[in-house]
Write a protein that holds these residues in place. Structure first.
Motif, mmCIF file in Angstrom:
data_model
loop_
_atom_site.group_PDB
_atom_site.id
_atom_site.type_symbol
_atom_site.label_atom_id
_atom_site.label_comp_id
_atom_site.label_asym_id
_atom_site.label_seq_id
_atom_site.Cartn_x
_atom_site.Cartn_y
_atom_site.Cartn_z
ATOM 1 N N VAL A 1 42.650 6.782 -6.401
ATOM 2 C CA VAL A 1 42.211 7.748 -5.390
ATOM 3 C C VAL A 1 40.687 7.746 -5.449
ATOM 4 N N LYS A 2 40.075 7.470 -4.305
ATOM 5 C CA LYS A 2 38.624 7.328 -4.238
ATOM 6 C C LYS A 2 38.024 8.465 -3.424
ATOM 7 N N TRP B 1 29.212 11.123 5.966
ATOM 8 C CA TRP B 1 30.491 11.820 5.865
ATOM 9 C C TRP B 1 31.212 11.381 4.595
ATOM 10 N N LYS B 2 32.275 12.075 4.280
ATOM 11 C CA LYS B 2 33.072 11.786 3.089
ATOM 12 C C LYS B 2 34.496 11.453 3.509
ATOM 13 N N GLU B 3 35.149 10.623 2.695
ATOM 14 C CA GLU B 3 36.544 10.259 2.921
ATOM 15 C C GLU B 3 37.271 10.259 1.589
ATOM 16 N N THR B 4 38.571 10.487 1.647
ATOM 17 C CA THR B 4 39.450 10.312 0.501
ATOM 18 C C THR B 4 40.283 9.073 0.791
ATOM 19 N N ILE B 5 40.254 8.107 -0.103
ATOM 20 C CA ILE B 5 41.009 6.872 0.069
ATOM 21 C C ILE B 5 42.063 6.808 -1.045
ATOM 22 N N VAL B 6 43.330 6.733 -0.649
ATOM 23 C CA VAL B 6 44.430 6.620 -1.603
ATOM 24 C C VAL B 6 44.946 5.182 -1.520
ATOM 25 N N GLN B 7 44.910 4.491 -2.648
ATOM 26 C CA GLN B 7 45.345 3.093 -2.666
ATOM 27 C C GLN B 7 46.827 3.014 -3.020
ATOM 28 N N LEU B 8 47.568 2.275 -2.192
ATOM 29 C CA LEU B 8 48.991 2.032 -2.420
ATOM 30 C C LEU B 8 49.175 0.568 -2.810
ATOM 31 N N PRO C 1 37.584 16.288 -8.421
ATOM 32 C CA PRO C 1 38.019 17.054 -7.248
ATOM 33 C C PRO C 1 37.842 16.288 -5.935
ATOM 34 N N MET C 2 38.908 16.321 -5.137
ATOM 35 C CA MET C 2 38.867 15.692 -3.817
ATOM 36 C C MET C 2 38.183 16.652 -2.844
ATOM 37 N N VAL C 3 37.465 16.084 -1.882
ATOM 38 C CA VAL C 3 36.824 16.893 -0.850
ATOM 39 C C VAL C 3 37.899 17.249 0.160
#
Length: 164
Positions: A37-38, A54-61, A91-93
């Motif tokens: 999780v990035k 801007w910010k993003e949450t990247i979840v790797q599958l 902490p995720m944004v």
């Protein structure tokens, strides 16, 4: 979809299996794992010299080759537990866009955004889509946003356009 919205959907459907549809009628295999999780910060300059942040949450599958024949999907409950654990460590944004990074032998690596989700008796199906690239400085570069852009005649970022 914002990270907080995604987590809220998960919280509401913890008793279901979590499936990801990366293209119409194409699903991430049941052997997937959440491998990373990035928290990403984008600080950019476009071809018209405009800046953005801007910010993003990247979840790797990732599909485990050792579990290729697996038929039971990860539960929403387990996925939520993983994301909550990550959130306690880094902490995720919550108002950041959430995307999913995925590839398989038939699908190139891509960051996919959440287009929608669907429910059935057993599953929460997260429908993912690709986001096409775009010129963010159309006005500055003199590109008519309504006209079809032909690669040979595009003025955005051509040497004589003055925007690059």
């Amino acid at each position: 979809m914002k990270t907080s919205e995604f987590l809220s959907v998960l919280k509401q459907h913890q008793d279901k299996s979590l499936l990801f549809e990366y293209a119409p009628e194409k699903f991430v295999g049941a052997n997937y794992h959440i491998t990373e999780v990035k928290n990403i910060t984008i600080d950019s300059v476009d071809c018209g010299a405009g800046t953005d942040f801007w910010k993003e949450t990247i979840v790797q599958l990732w599909e485990s080759p050792k579990e290729k024949g697996k038929r039971d999907y990860m539960s929403v409950y387990k996925a939520l537990a993983i994301l909550n654990k990550v959130d306690h460590i880094k902490p995720m944004v919550q108002d950041a866009e959430i995307k999913f990074e995925y590839s398989n032998e038939d699908f190139h690596t891509a960051q996919l955004f959440v287009d929608d989700y669907a429910l059935d008796n057993q599953s929460l199906i997260v429908k993912l889509s690709v986001e096409k690239t775009d010129c963010k400085a159309k006005e500055t570069c003199g590109v008519d946003p309504k006209a079809e852009v032909k690669e040979e005649t595009s003025t955005c970022c051509s040497p004589e356009s003055g925007c690059c």
